[in-house]
Design a protein around this motif. Structure first.
Motif, PDB file in Angstrom:
ATOM      1  N   ILE A  97       0.865  -1.184   0.000  1.00 41.62           N
ATOM      2  CA  ILE A  97       0.000   0.000   0.000  1.00 41.62           C
ATOM      3  C   ILE A  97       0.897   1.228   0.000  1.00 41.62           C
ATOM      4  O   ILE A  97       1.765   1.366   0.878  1.00 41.62           O
ATOM      5  CB  ILE A  97      -0.895   0.026   1.265  1.00 41.62           C
ATOM      6  N   GLU A  98       0.715   2.098  -0.973  1.00 44.13           N
ATOM      7  CA  GLU A  98       1.481   3.352  -0.988  1.00 44.13           C
ATOM      8  C   GLU A  98       0.806   4.355  -0.062  1.00 44.13           C
ATOM      9  O   GLU A  98      -0.397   4.607  -0.184  1.00 44.13           O
ATOM     10  CB  GLU A  98       1.501   3.944  -2.404  1.00 44.13           C
ATOM     11  N   VAL A  99       1.569   4.907   0.867  1.00 45.41           N
ATOM     12  CA  VAL A  99       1.014   5.952   1.743  1.00 45.41           C
ATOM     13  C   VAL A  99       1.787   7.240   1.490  1.00 45.41           C
ATOM     14  O   VAL A  99       2.948   7.212   1.087  1.00 45.41           O
ATOM     15  CB  VAL A  99       1.048   5.540   3.236  1.00 45.41           C
ATOM     16  N   ASN A 100       1.113   8.370   1.717  1.00 48.58           N
ATOM     17  CA  ASN A 100       1.769   9.641   1.365  1.00 48.58           C
ATOM     18  C   ASN A 100       1.937  10.578   2.556  1.00 48.58           C
ATOM     19  O   ASN A 100       2.146  11.765   2.402  1.00 48.58           O
ATOM     20  CB  ASN A 100       0.997  10.338   0.230  1.00 48.58           C
ATOM     21  N   GLY A 101       1.825  10.030   3.763  1.00 50.92           N
ATOM     22  CA  GLY A 101       2.031  10.885   4.938  1.00 50.92           C
ATOM     23  C   GLY A 101       1.122  10.457   6.073  1.00 50.92           C
ATOM     24  O   GLY A 101       0.649   9.320   6.122  1.00 50.92           O
ATOM     25  N   THR A 102       0.879  11.385   6.968  1.00 44.71           N
ATOM     26  CA  THR A 102       0.025  11.104   8.127  1.00 44.71           C
ATOM     27  C   THR A 102      -0.934  12.271   8.311  1.00 44.71           C
ATOM     28  O   THR A 102      -0.776  13.309   7.673  1.00 44.71           O
ATOM     29  CB  THR A 102       0.860  10.995   9.429  1.00 44.71           C
ATOM     30  N   LEU A 103      -1.891  12.093   9.205  1.00 49.68           N
ATOM     31  CA  LEU A 103      -2.708  13.240   9.603  1.00 49.68           C
ATOM     32  C   LEU A 103      -1.792  14.225  10.348  1.00 49.68           C
ATOM     33  O   LEU A 103      -0.687  13.886  10.737  1.00 49.68           O
ATOM     34  CB  LEU A 103      -3.865  12.798  10.500  1.00 49.68           C
ATOM     35  N   SER A 104      -2.283  15.438  10.557  1.00 47.47           N
ATOM     36  CA  SER A 104      -1.438  16.496  11.129  1.00 47.47           C
ATOM     37  C   SER A 104      -1.144  16.249  12.608  1.00 47.47           C
ATOM     38  O   SER A 104      -1.788  15.432  13.259  1.00 47.47           O
ATOM     39  CB  SER A 104      -2.127  17.850  10.966  1.00 47.47           C
ATOM     40  N   ILE A 105      -0.171  16.984  13.127  1.00 45.45           N
ATOM     41  CA  ILE A 105       0.308  16.784  14.507  1.00 45.45           C
ATOM     42  C   ILE A 105      -0.816  16.982  15.532  1.00 45.45           C
ATOM     43  O   ILE A 105      -0.853  16.326  16.564  1.00 45.45           O
ATOM     44  CB  ILE A 105       1.525  17.708  14.803  1.00 45.45           C
ATOM     45  N   ASP A 106      -1.786  17.855  15.208  1.00 45.77           N
ATOM     46  CA  ASP A 106      -2.870  18.069  16.178  1.00 45.77           C
ATOM     47  C   ASP A 106      -3.852  16.895  16.210  1.00 45.77           C
ATOM     48  O   ASP A 106      -4.691  16.802  17.097  1.00 45.77           O
ATOM     49  CB  ASP A 106      -3.603  19.399  15.927  1.00 45.77           C
ATOM     50  N   LYS A 107      -3.732  15.976  15.243  1.00 43.91           N
ATOM     51  CA  LYS A 107      -4.578  14.761  15.252  1.00 43.91           C
ATOM     52  C   LYS A 107      -3.805  13.571  15.841  1.00 43.91           C
ATOM     53  O   LYS A 107      -4.336  12.479  15.964  1.00 43.91           O
ATOM     54  CB  LYS A 107      -4.990  14.386  13.816  1.00 43.91           C
TER      55      LYS A 107
END
Length: 424
Positions: free
Chosen positions: A347-357
């Motif tokens: 699965i290609e992922v392109n990052g994460t949710l933001s630091i506040d999440k």
């Protein structure tokens, strides 16, 4: 107003620090910008409050991949077993659950918060809530005073910064403390989200094909550019409308962030093994022989129970296999491709949710500039740090809160001792 110790921040580490300083006989002020103390504690462990973890110290350190070794000397002074005893003395009976996680018998986080507040009250700690801090003042290489947004000034011989990181901002962690640390000459390492869901723009994510599907006890890996695993976690996961979440994903998330940064990547590949307890070749042989022994049965029926139905049908479709096809009609190559996807679905992922999440902040006050046995600043006398403002971060499961209580205890004990020594 003059105090021996001022603690800024009423989260787990700040509450522990204020109690430890009070137990030294110091005159303590605890300042928090929110209306209630212990808000992060009250929501931890799904509102049940996972107060620590009972695994051996070595294991706990392994579960704190962000500078966990910094805690070694601290935990030789105040360990996870000491945290358990501390709470039991306060009348909070604890019980052990899976993976060593310790919870109050009441299953209510509020009972833990109340026990800490009662202890603060018994020690006559002054508490100021709804009191945002504007800045911390230093003079002649020494922490001197705390100035509130309303211009009130409080003087102290020791100041403990315990305001958390930048994650879960509704509990008050909005990164205020970094500027006060930098003002004292500290380095703040790069901040990034950890223990956070990851995002993907794979077609099956965008189409919500698997949204809401949970997979149990899978092995999830983050791969480096050469396709080798950087880390693998065997836990549960869930597909979401934006990507992936669940325990295995949260634990892998910081490695996604680090890989993107290290190799300057826009995408990282994660590999999902839905059946980690069987080797790929053995799985292929097992499936092939079941197809041979019952060649007229449909593929879907022959594979029933191997994987959750939704995931099974998804992988069959991906490999161009009609679920109604008779098992005996299926080419070996098709079976091989399907088995490969069971074991190594990429699965290609392109990052994460933001630091506040995120549940936890990666980065913070550099641990090289903090004394590991006392939590004292190496840059400024009378200044101490504890909790998530430090560049120490672990997985969820009672590891971050253990770090908060250990560093809080040491900061409070030593800030109290330092202030009382200066008095004499």
């Amino acid at each position: 107003m003059q105090y021996d110790v001022i603690v800024i921040g009423g989260g787990p580490s700040g509450l522990m620090a204020a109690i430890a300083a009070g137990e030294q006989g110091a005159k303590v002020l605890l300042i928090d910008k929110g209306s209630k103390l212990g808000r992060k504690l009250a929501i931890s462990g799904g509102g049940r409050c996972n107060v620590t973890n009972r695994l051996p110290v070595e294991e706990i350190i392994k579960h704190i991949p962000g500078n966990g070794r910094f805690l070694f000397s601290g935990m030789s002074i105040f360990s996870n077993e000491d945290i358990i005893q501390f709470f039991e003395k306060l009348g909070i009976q604890l019980k052990e659950e899976d993976h060593g996680r310790m919870f109050p018998v009441t299953d209510k986080a509020q009972s833990v918060v109340d026990a800490l507040l009662n202890r603060l009250s018994a020690l006559n700690v002054d508490i100021k809530t709804n009191s945002p801090v504007r800045t911390v003042h230093y003079a002649d290489g020494q922490a001197e005073s705390v100035e509130l947004e309303n211009n009130q000034l409080y003087h102290s011989k020791s100041i403990i910064i315990a305001v958390g990181g930048k994650s879960v901002p509704h509990t008050g962690s909005t990164g205020d403390g970094y500027a006060w640390a930098e003002k004292a000459g500290h380095t703040i390492t790069d901040l990034f989200p950890t223990e956070v869901p990851v995002t993907s723009s794979e077609p099956f994510i965008k189409d919500k094909t698997l949204q809401g599907l949970s997979l149990r006890d899978v092995a999830l890996s983050v791969l480096n550019p050469k396709g080798k695993p950087l880390i693998t976690h065997k836990m549960d996961m869930i597909f979401t409308h934006f990507g992936l979440s669940g325990p295995a994903v949260l634990r892998c998330s910081q490695f996604v962030v680090k890989a993107m940064k290290k190799w300057n990547l826009r995408k990282v590949v994660m590999s999902l093994d839905a059946l980690p307890d069987i080797k790929e070749e053995a799985l292929f042989q097992e499936i092939s022989s079941s197809f041979k022994s019952d060649p007229k049965k449909s593929v879907k029926n022959l594979l029933k129970g191997v994987l959750p139905e939704r995931y099974l049908l998804f992988l069959l479709e991906r490999n161009g296999i009609n679920p109604a096809t008779q098992g005996g009609q299926l080419a070996h190559e098709k079976i091989r491709d399907f088995v490969k996807d069971c074991k190594r679905f990429e699965i290609e992922v392109n990052g994460t949710l933001s630091i506040d999440k995120a549940f936890v902040t990666g980065g913070g006050v550099s641990v090289k500039e903090v004394e590991p046995q006392t939590m004292a600043s190496r840059q400024m006398k009378g200044l101490f740090f504890c909790g998530e403002i430090l560049d120490v971060h672990g997985y969820t499961g009672g590891y971050n809160i253990t770090s908060a209580f250990v560093t809080g205890r040491l900061a409070g004990l030593n800030a109290g001792e330092y202030a009382l020594k200066k008095e004499n």
